[in-house]
Design an enzyme around this catalytic site. Structure first.
Site, PDB file in Angstrom:
ATOM      1  N   LYS A 176      -6.550   4.411  -4.219  1.00 18.34           N
ATOM      2  CA  LYS A 176      -7.228   3.288  -4.877  1.00 18.34           C
ATOM      3  C   LYS A 176      -8.269   2.657  -3.950  1.00 18.34           C
ATOM      4  CE  LYS A 176      -3.183   1.655  -4.993  1.00 18.34           C
ATOM      5  NZ  LYS A 176      -1.982   0.795  -5.084  1.00 18.34           N
ATOM      6  N   THR A 208      -6.048 -11.418  -7.535  1.00 17.32           N
ATOM      7  CA  THR A 208      -5.705  -9.992  -7.646  1.00 17.32           C
ATOM      8  C   THR A 208      -4.283  -9.708  -7.147  1.00 17.32           C
ATOM      9  OG1 THR A 208      -6.693  -9.652  -5.477  1.00 17.32           O
ATOM     10  CG2 THR A 208      -8.094  -9.212  -7.398  1.00 17.32           C
ATOM     11  N   GLY A 210      -0.806  -8.498  -7.152  1.00 19.29           N
ATOM     12  CA  GLY A 210      -0.035  -7.601  -8.023  1.00 19.29           C
ATOM     13  C   GLY A 210      -0.816  -6.432  -8.599  1.00 19.29           C
ATOM     14  N   THR A 211      -2.057  -6.248  -8.156  1.00 21.56           N
ATOM     15  CA  THR A 211      -2.857  -5.145  -8.731  1.00 21.56           C
ATOM     16  C   THR A 211      -2.215  -3.781  -8.473  1.00 21.56           C
ATOM     17  OG1 THR A 211      -4.215  -5.142  -6.745  1.00 21.56           O
ATOM     18  CG2 THR A 211      -5.128  -6.260  -8.655  1.00 21.56           C
ATOM     19  N   GLY A 212      -1.710  -3.592  -7.246  1.00 18.21           N
ATOM     20  CA  GLY A 212      -1.147  -2.288  -6.883  1.00 18.21           C
ATOM     21  C   GLY A 212       0.104  -1.977  -7.692  1.00 18.21           C
ATOM     22  N   CYS A 213       1.011  -2.961  -7.772  1.00 15.29           N
ATOM     23  CA  CYS A 213       2.282  -2.747  -8.499  1.00 15.29           C
ATOM     24  C   CYS A 213       1.990  -2.481  -9.974  1.00 15.29           C
ATOM     25  CB  CYS A 213       3.179  -3.979  -8.379  1.00 15.29           C
ATOM     26  SG  CYS A 213       3.554  -4.432  -6.677  1.00 15.29           S
TER      27      CYS A 213
HETATM   28  N1  LIG Z   1     -12.007  -6.800  -7.941  1.00 15.76           N
HETATM   29  C1  LIG Z   1     -11.649  -5.728  -8.648  1.00 15.76           C
HETATM   30  N2  LIG Z   1     -12.280  -5.408  -9.803  1.00 15.76           N
HETATM   31  C2  LIG Z   1     -11.926  -4.323 -10.518  1.00 15.76           C
HETATM   32  N3  LIG Z   1     -10.941  -3.489 -10.150  1.00 15.76           N
HETATM   33  C3  LIG Z   1     -10.265  -3.734  -9.010  1.00 15.76           C
HETATM   34  C4  LIG Z   1     -10.575  -4.876  -8.187  1.00 15.76           C
HETATM   35  N4  LIG Z   1      -9.718  -4.885  -7.138  1.00 15.76           N
HETATM   36  C5  LIG Z   1      -8.912  -3.825  -7.295  1.00 15.76           C
HETATM   37  N5  LIG Z   1      -9.238  -3.118  -8.408  1.00 15.76           N
HETATM   38  C6  LIG Z   1      -8.573  -1.930  -8.950  1.00 15.76           C
HETATM   39  O1  LIG Z   1      -7.192  -2.268  -9.058  1.00 15.76           O
HETATM   40  C7  LIG Z   1      -6.387  -1.117  -8.799  1.00 15.76           C
HETATM   41  C8  LIG Z   1      -5.451  -1.435  -7.636  1.00 15.76           C
HETATM   42  O2  LIG Z   1      -6.187  -1.253  -6.431  1.00 15.76           O
HETATM   43  P1  LIG Z   1      -5.947  -1.983  -5.065  1.00 15.76           P
HETATM   44  O3  LIG Z   1      -6.689  -1.181  -4.047  1.00 15.76           O
HETATM   45  O4  LIG Z   1      -6.276  -3.422  -5.224  1.00 15.76           O
HETATM   46  O5  LIG Z   1      -4.372  -1.855  -4.925  1.00 15.76           O
HETATM   47  P2  LIG Z   1      -3.435  -2.476  -3.846  1.00 15.76           P
HETATM   48  O6  LIG Z   1      -4.205  -2.876  -2.641  1.00 15.76           O
HETATM   49  O7  LIG Z   1      -2.331  -1.509  -3.673  1.00 15.76           O
HETATM   50  O8  LIG Z   1      -2.885  -3.773  -4.499  1.00 15.76           O
HETATM   51  P3  LIG Z   1      -1.846  -4.778  -3.792  1.00 15.76           P
HETATM   52  O9  LIG Z   1      -2.667  -5.567  -2.832  1.00 15.76           O
HETATM   53  O10 LIG Z   1      -1.317  -5.519  -4.950  1.00 15.76           O
HETATM   54  O11 LIG Z   1      -0.825  -3.946  -3.079  1.00 15.76           O
HETATM   55  C9  LIG Z   1      -7.368   0.017  -8.528  1.00 15.76           C
HETATM   56  O12 LIG Z   1      -7.609   0.703  -9.741  1.00 15.76           O
HETATM   57  C10 LIG Z   1      -8.620  -0.712  -8.047  1.00 15.76           C
HETATM   58  O13 LIG Z   1      -9.790   0.040  -8.221  1.00 15.76           O
HETATM   59  C1  LIG Z   2       7.967  -7.617  -3.780  1.00 14.57           C
HETATM   60  C2  LIG Z   2       6.573  -7.175  -3.567  1.00 14.57           C
HETATM   61  N1  LIG Z   2       6.248  -5.877  -3.759  1.00 14.57           N
HETATM   62  C3  LIG Z   2       4.972  -5.457  -3.583  1.00 14.57           C
HETATM   63  C4  LIG Z   2       3.988  -6.339  -3.190  1.00 14.57           C
HETATM   64  C5  LIG Z   2       2.569  -5.828  -2.949  1.00 14.57           C
HETATM   65  O1  LIG Z   2       1.640  -6.480  -3.624  1.00 14.57           O
HETATM   66  C6  LIG Z   2       4.349  -7.706  -3.016  1.00 14.57           C
HETATM   67  N2  LIG Z   2       3.430  -8.637  -2.629  1.00 14.57           N
HETATM   68  N3  LIG Z   2       5.636  -8.084  -3.206  1.00 14.57           N
END
Ligand SMILES: Nc1ncnc2c1ncn2[C@@H]1O[C@H](COP(=O)(O)OP(=O)(O)OP(=O)(O)O)[C@@H](O)[C@H]1O
Ligand SMILES: Cc1ncc(CO)c(N)n1
Length: 268
Positions: A176, A208, A210-213
């Protein structure tokens, strides 16, 4: 009535934006029945992580046994696993009850910098879970940590990193690009022969959390429904883009993505 089922094995986020809470909300939104095994409880809000309390191995194992010996599942998503011992336990259980389609989100560090995975556990993740993952979903810093330092600052470098990650065993790598700059948020899916790019406009928001989860559990929901990985990823990208666009300004810090924009606007 039959309904696809997905299980999340992850940490609890008291603030409701990430972890188990994000996963179950995402499953529900996408029409999948969600079950869970909680690995750790975090005291967390929009300002950061105030406390991390891993659960005893016995409690984690028992939750997995309870769910998989009775209800079963069509897909599994793992998130915060915290320690090498928890990783080994989860790998053992998935090998015993599975194989299942597995979305492995290698959660390491929360947005505020708190460690959600002990540093010495990265090797266990690499050795025990990467080889059984259907889709590995690292962000850029997680990809660097798994590979042991590599510069990732462009889409070309993301593709190179995805190829190296693929050599560690997952069937697909979904790297990502949320952490990179640019007008678009670009992610890379690599299956061992072809790299597919998923693009969306970059939304200007700080909310943003929770985007990854949310992305990983949306992919798991798609796999639970029987979608091909490429389609599950397309759906997840659409879902997360909409959820970021309707992120919530709650709390004093980084607010959560929100998944139910349509319902919210028709409420009140
Ligand atoms: N500002 C944004 N606008 C549009 N899409 C975004 C933005 N930020 C992240 N994304 C998208 O959100 C999804 C998650 O990506 P991201 O790299 O943020 O995950 P992450 O870092 O694992 O998240 P977290 O910080 O919650 O662990 C991807 O598809 C990414 O392209
Ligand atoms: C519990 C938990 N899992 C994953 C993440 C990553 O965003 C978080 N902030 N908290």
């Amino acid at each position: 009535m039959t309904i696809p089922k997905a299980m999340t094995i992850a940490g609890s986020d008291s603030g409701g934006g990430a972890g188990i809470q994000a996963d179950l909300k995402t499953f529900q939104e996408l029409g999948v029945f969600g079950t869970s095994a909680i690995t750790a409880i975090t005291a967390q809000n929009t300002l950061g992580v105030q406390g991390v309390y891993p659960l005893p191995l016995e409690a984690i194992g028992q939750q997995i046994d309870s769910v998989l010996s009775d209800i079963g599942t069509d897909a599994v998503k793992t998130g915060m696993l915290f320690s090498a011992n928890i990783i080994s336990l989860v790998a053992d259980k998935l090998n015993r009850y599975g194989p299942y389609p597995l979305v492995l989100d290698p959660v390491m560090i929360a947005k505020g910098g708190a460690a959600l995975l002990q540093q010495e556990a990265v090797e266990a993740l690499r050795r025990e879970l990467l080889p059984i993952a259907t889709v590995l979903t690292p962000n850029v810093p997680e990809a660097c940590a798994i590979l042991g330092s590599q510069e990732i600052g462009s889409v070309e470098q993301m593709i190179e990193a995805a190829k190296r990650l693929h050599e560690l065993g997952p069937r697909y790598v979904f790297l990502k690009g949320g952490h990179l700059d640019g007008e678009e948020a670009v992610d890379v899916l690599y299956d061992g022969s072809e790299a597919i790019l998923y693009r969306s406009p970059r939304i200007r928001t700080k909310h943003t959390h929770g985007t990854g989860c949310t992305t990983a559990s949306a992919i798991a929901a798609g796999l639970a429904k029987g979608l091909a990985v490429t389609d599950a990823v397309s759906e997840a990208k659409r879902f997360i883009t909409a959820a970021i666009a309707s992120g919530l300004e709650i709390g004093k810090g980084i607010g959560p993505t929100h998944h139910a924009a349509l319902r919210l606007s028709s409420a009140k």
